[in-house]
Design a protein around this motif. Structure first.
Motif, PDB file in Angstrom:
ATOM      1  N   GLY A   1      15.093   1.822  -8.711  1.00 51.11           N
ATOM      2  CA  GLY A   1      14.477   2.830  -7.972  1.00 51.11           C
ATOM      3  C   GLY A   1      13.111   3.246  -8.687  1.00 51.11           C
ATOM      4  N   CYS A   2      12.103   3.941  -7.985  1.00 52.84           N
ATOM      5  CA  CYS A   2      10.913   4.152  -8.655  1.00 52.84           C
ATOM      6  C   CYS A   2      10.534   5.616  -8.122  1.00 52.84           C
ATOM      7  N   HIS A   3       9.685   6.002  -9.089  1.00 46.16           N
ATOM      8  CA  HIS A   3       9.047   7.324  -8.803  1.00 46.16           C
ATOM      9  C   HIS A   3       7.626   7.342  -9.562  1.00 46.16           C
TER      10      HIS A   3
ATOM     11  N   HIS B   1       7.785   6.760   8.769  1.00 45.02           N
ATOM     12  CA  HIS B   1       6.938   7.415   7.882  1.00 45.02           C
ATOM     13  C   HIS B   1       5.814   6.995   7.333  1.00 45.02           C
ATOM     14  N   ILE B   2       5.422   5.544   7.513  1.00 44.54           N
ATOM     15  CA  ILE B   2       4.304   4.957   7.233  1.00 44.54           C
ATOM     16  C   ILE B   2       3.668   4.142   8.180  1.00 44.54           C
ATOM     17  N   GLN B   3       2.461   4.291   8.346  1.00 46.01           N
ATOM     18  CA  GLN B   3       1.850   3.572   9.190  1.00 46.01           C
ATOM     19  C   GLN B   3       0.237   3.205   8.653  1.00 46.01           C
TER      20      GLN B   3
ATOM     21  N   ILE C   1       1.796  -3.983  -5.179  1.00 45.85           N
ATOM     22  CA  ILE C   1       2.106  -2.735  -5.841  1.00 45.85           C
ATOM     23  C   ILE C   1       3.238  -1.863  -5.755  1.00 45.85           C
ATOM     24  N   CYS C   2       3.979  -2.036  -4.445  1.00 49.50           N
ATOM     25  CA  CYS C   2       5.080  -1.499  -3.824  1.00 49.50           C
ATOM     26  C   CYS C   2       6.157  -2.001  -4.704  1.00 49.50           C
ATOM     27  N   PRO C   3       6.900  -1.195  -5.321  1.00 53.65           N
ATOM     28  CA  PRO C   3       8.170  -1.794  -6.270  1.00 53.65           C
ATOM     29  C   PRO C   3       9.218  -2.161  -5.244  1.00 53.65           C
ATOM     30  N   ALA C   4       9.075  -1.461  -4.177  1.00 50.30           N
ATOM     31  CA  ALA C   4      10.301  -2.090  -3.225  1.00 50.30           C
ATOM     32  C   ALA C   4       9.886  -2.985  -2.225  1.00 50.30           C
ATOM     33  N   HIS C   5       8.805  -3.814  -2.345  1.00 48.11           N
ATOM     34  CA  HIS C   5       8.182  -4.826  -1.469  1.00 48.11           C
ATOM     35  C   HIS C   5       8.273  -4.409   0.095  1.00 48.11           C
ATOM     36  N   VAL C   6       7.803  -3.018   0.245  1.00 44.58           N
ATOM     37  CA  VAL C   6       7.945  -2.402   1.668  1.00 44.58           C
ATOM     38  C   VAL C   6       6.749  -3.363   2.382  1.00 44.58           C
ATOM     39  N   TYR C   7       5.795  -3.744   1.884  1.00 42.02           N
ATOM     40  CA  TYR C   7       4.533  -4.464   2.404  1.00 42.02           C
ATOM     41  C   TYR C   7       4.464  -5.874   2.424  1.00 42.02           C
ATOM     42  N   SER C   8       4.268  -6.637   3.376  1.00 45.82           N
ATOM     43  CA  SER C   8       4.038  -7.851   3.356  1.00 45.82           C
ATOM     44  C   SER C   8       3.005  -8.378   4.069  1.00 45.82           C
TER      45      SER C   8
ATOM     46  N   GLY D   1      13.095   0.367   3.852  1.00 44.90           N
ATOM     47  CA  GLY D   1      13.318   0.110   2.510  1.00 44.90           C
ATOM     48  C   GLY D   1      12.459   0.852   1.444  1.00 44.90           C
ATOM     49  N   CYS D   2      11.754   1.751   1.889  1.00 44.98           N
ATOM     50  CA  CYS D   2      10.848   2.759   0.979  1.00 44.98           C
ATOM     51  C   CYS D   2      11.393   3.759   0.124  1.00 44.98           C
ATOM     52  N   LEU D   3      11.002   3.715  -1.014  1.00 45.02           N
ATOM     53  CA  LEU D   3      11.723   4.728  -2.006  1.00 45.02           C
ATOM     54  C   LEU D   3      10.977   5.907  -2.470  1.00 45.02           C
ATOM     55  N   GLU D   4      10.020   6.099  -1.415  1.00 45.12           N
ATOM     56  CA  GLU D   4       9.341   7.356  -1.497  1.00 45.12           C
ATOM     57  C   GLU D   4       8.494   7.787  -2.754  1.00 45.12           C
ATOM     58  N   CYS D   5       7.957   6.854  -3.417  1.00 44.08           N
ATOM     59  CA  CYS D   5       7.369   7.188  -4.673  1.00 44.08           C
ATOM     60  C   CYS D   5       5.992   7.919  -4.429  1.00 44.08           C
ATOM     61  N   GLY D   6       5.137   7.207  -3.374  1.00 40.49           N
ATOM     62  CA  GLY D   6       3.736   7.586  -3.113  1.00 40.49           C
ATOM     63  C   GLY D   6       2.760   6.549  -3.690  1.00 40.49           C
TER      64      GLY D   6
ATOM     65  N   THR E   1      -1.480   6.173   6.773  1.00 39.35           N
ATOM     66  CA  THR E   1      -0.792   7.385   7.166  1.00 39.35           C
ATOM     67  C   THR E   1       0.466   7.218   6.528  1.00 39.35           C
ATOM     68  N   TRP E   2       0.768   8.141   5.701  1.00 35.50           N
ATOM     69  CA  TRP E   2       2.018   8.259   4.812  1.00 35.50           C
ATOM     70  C   TRP E   2       2.564   9.560   4.654  1.00 35.50           C
ATOM     71  N   HIS E   3       3.751   9.944   5.097  1.00 31.83           N
ATOM     72  CA  HIS E   3       4.205  11.131   4.734  1.00 31.83           C
ATOM     73  C   HIS E   3       5.906  11.124   4.325  1.00 31.83           C
TER      74      HIS E   3
HETATM   75  S1  SF4 Z   1       5.940   4.973  -1.117  1.00 41.42           S
HETATM   76 FE1  SF4 Z   1       7.483   3.415  -0.443  1.00 41.42          FE
HETATM   77  S2  SF4 Z   1       5.976   1.808   0.375  1.00 41.42           S
HETATM   78 FE2  SF4 Z   1       4.715   3.269  -1.041  1.00 41.42          FE
HETATM   79  S3  SF4 Z   1       4.931   2.127  -2.700  1.00 41.42           S
HETATM   80 FE3  SF4 Z   1       6.501   3.587  -2.935  1.00 41.42          FE
HETATM   81  S4  SF4 Z   1       8.085   2.367  -2.402  1.00 41.42           S
HETATM   82 FE4  SF4 Z   1       6.580   1.388  -1.609  1.00 41.42          FE
END
Ligand code: SF4
Ligand code: FAD
Lengths: 431, 96
Positions: A276-278, B24-26, B44-51, B64-69, B81-83
């Motif tokens: 996870g991450c935060h 939730h991401i555009q 930079i995304c630890p969850a590899h959401v972007y390619s 697969g987003c971990l919602e870290c911001g 656009t991210w919420h």
């Molecule tokens: S908020 Fe989601 S998409 Fe953005 S870096 Fe964190 S895990 Fe990746």
């Protein structure tokens, strides 16, 4: 509660929000606690060492009652290089009695905190994402979630590091990347007995490692490894400006740390349970100087910037609790007085200043600047290993006194005496 | 630690309630192209959401987003656009 107006609406069910809501309900207030997660705690992630003495003031017997993992009685600070490392290993029976710190997993802890809130009458509403604040002119009078409106005399934002609501309220600016770091963490399962043998721990006791150097491949930040009851929390914290500039891939740095011989040995045979991450705040002392109040509104915990990295400890949960307690006192007094004006809400500042949370933010005001020193993320560890190598490598050449070993090591390093002296001077003054 | 699993395997251990109705991401592809932010988002995304596809477009595996911001904090103004996902949706940590 009259006309469906709560005395207090708390947004966010982390440590800060739960402590705030609990204290206010105990004081007889009607309180709603809104949390976007379906189950409180399931959005939250922390490294996991909770300096928990403050919790006894809210929940007497916290360590016995709450789902905590291990009592941390051993603290290690490691300077880690690619193929060497120097660690200060400090254990102390005094850290066990009274218990000073415990490792926690937030999925468990926060769920328990929300239950305690419910038990004292807080209306805990999970699965609710608050989208905006309701205002009547300047006065905050409630929140909007989806199409629903909920009214409260006081609204307390405990919505964490990203606090979109505090930003929207104009209290906080968007933080620059330099003020933020991303923590990337794995939880690795290890049977309790094996874990205790491996780390040399008595039953129920735990160790916390803070690591700097090759763990982040030179990126500003550090690594951590904390023992839980039957797992290990291990990961890295990376300052966003430096991570962006480094050209490196965030997950690769996490993997590199877990693959480092010093770490992988500790995890061998373990079962990966979670990744996870935060985000976390690197410049807490700067962040808390922004506005924390508006008419009818208070901001607590990470949303207000209450996190401190002192190199030895990462603290956020204890400060979240202390700021929540201060906010509860301020909100209670404002409600008693029937005065929810800016002036009345500003009482929170005074309450904060009287707590360790407010004072520690001032004491560590210069810590973030100290951690901008790049020497920390590579050269200092190499230098320390060179000194130790000079001491232990008995290569049949005649020995020198420690002073000369150190002199030789400094001469052979990039650091140099002046910068080293500057670093030590800054450390003793800012940490 | 040699058996952490790849990112997809790691994310599969988390529980997700995916909001199929509302991503939730555009990404503003044009703004990403203009600012050259694509590679930064990818790494930079630890969850590899972007390619990034061969045509330079950024794909977003938002489920697969971990919602870290993190992405939002570093992305140039106007690219994302991210919420947070709607209440109750998104990632659920068991440990945290
Ligand atoms: S908020 Fe989601 S998409 Fe953005 S870096 Fe964190 S895990 Fe990746
Ligand atoms: C990798 C890492 C390691 C750390 N290590 C430590 C450590 O060892 N010790 C320590 O003390 N601290 C540590 N911290 C810091 C600590 O985790 C935080 O300071 C602490 O969690 C802050 O608590 P909080 O209640 O303010 O915020 P959070 O715990 O983030 O809680 C915020 C809550 O608000 C909810 N929320 C957000 N927006 C909304 C909305 N719009 N509507 C409804 N709900 C919302 C969230 O779902 C969440 O439940 C670490 C942080 C990280 C990232």
């Amino acid at each position: 509660m009259e006309d469906d107006v709560f005395d207090v609406i708390v947004v966010g069910g982390g440590v800060a929000g739960c402590v705030t809501a609990y204290q206010l309900a105990r004081a007889g207030r009607s309180v709603a606690l809104l949390e976007r997660a379906a189950t409180p705690g399931s959005k939250n992630l922390s490294g996991g060492v909770f300096y928990c003495r403050v919790m006894d003031q809210v929940f007497p017997g916290f360590v016995e009652e709450a789902p905590v993992e291990r009592r941390i009685t051993r603290n290690c600070v490691s300077l880690l290089n690619e193929s060497s490392g120097v660690t200060v290993d400090y254990w102390d029976a005094r850290l066990a009695e009274p218990v000073n710190a415990v490792s926690v997993l937030r999925g468990r802890l926060d769920a328990w905190l929300a239950e305690q809130c419910e038990a004292v009458g807080v209306a805990v509403l999970p699965g609710v994402r608050v989208d905006a604040l309701l205002r009547d002119a300047d006065q905050v009078v409630g929140v909007r979630a989806d199409e629903e409106e909920l009214r409260g005399r006081v609204v307390i934002l405990a919505d964490g590091v990203n606090s979109f609501l505090a930003r929207e309220a104009g209290l906080r600016a968007k933080e620059p990347p330099k003020h933020l770091a991303v923590g990337i963490k794995s939880v690795i399962g290890l049977p309790a007995q094996r874990l205790e043998e491996r780390f040399g721990l008595a039953q129920g006791e735990g160790v916390a490692y803070a690591v700097v150097g090759d763990c982040t491949q030179g990126v500003a930040g550090g690594g951590f490894l904390y023992t839980n009851a039957d797992s290990v929390s291990v990961g890295v914290v990376l300052r966003l400006d430096d991570l962006a500039a480094s050209g490196r891939t965030a997950s690769d740095i996490h993997d590199h740390f877990l693959d480092h011989p010093a770490i992988s040995r500790q995890l061998a045979g373990g079962t990966p349970l979670e990744y996870g991450c935060h985000l976390t705040i690197e410049a807490g002392p700067q962040a808390v100087r922004q506005d924390l109040t508006a008419p009818g509104l208070l901001v607590v915990g990470d949303a207000a910037g209450f996190t401190l990295n002192t190199g030895f400890t990462i603290r956020g949960m204890d400060l979240a609790a202390a700021s929540g307690m201060a906010a509860a006192r301020a909100a209670n007094a404002a409600l008693d007085a029937g005065d929810l004006s800016q002036r009345s809400m500003d009482r929170y500042r005074a309450e904060l200043a009287a707590t360790f949370a407010g004072r520690d933010m001032r004491t560590y005001a210069h810590a973030p600047a100290f951690f901008e020193n790049r020497l920390l993320y590579r050269d200092v560890g190499l230098l320390a290993a060179d000194v130790m190598h000079g001491v232990y490598s008995l290569d049949t050449s005649p020995r020198s006194h420690l002073r000369d070993v150190a002199r030789h090591a400094v001469a052979g390093s990039h650091v140099g005496w002046r910068r080293l002296a500057g670093l030590v001077f800054a450390a003793v003054r800012s940490l | 630690m040699d058996d952490l699993g790849n990112l997809a395997e790691r994310l599969a251990r988390n529980s997700y309630l995916v909001d199929e109705a509302q991503p939730h991401i555009q990404v503003d592809q044009e703004a990403v192209r203009r600012t050259g932010a694509g590679p930064l988002l990818v790494r930079i995304c630890p969850a590899h959401v972007y390619s990034q596809g061969v045509d330079g477009r950024i794909e977003v595996a938002w489920a697969g987003c971990l919602e870290c911001g993190t992405c939002l904090a570093v992305a140039p103004e106007g690219t994302l656009t991210w919420h947070y996902p709607r209440g109750g949706f998104g990632v659920g940590y068991r440990y945290g």
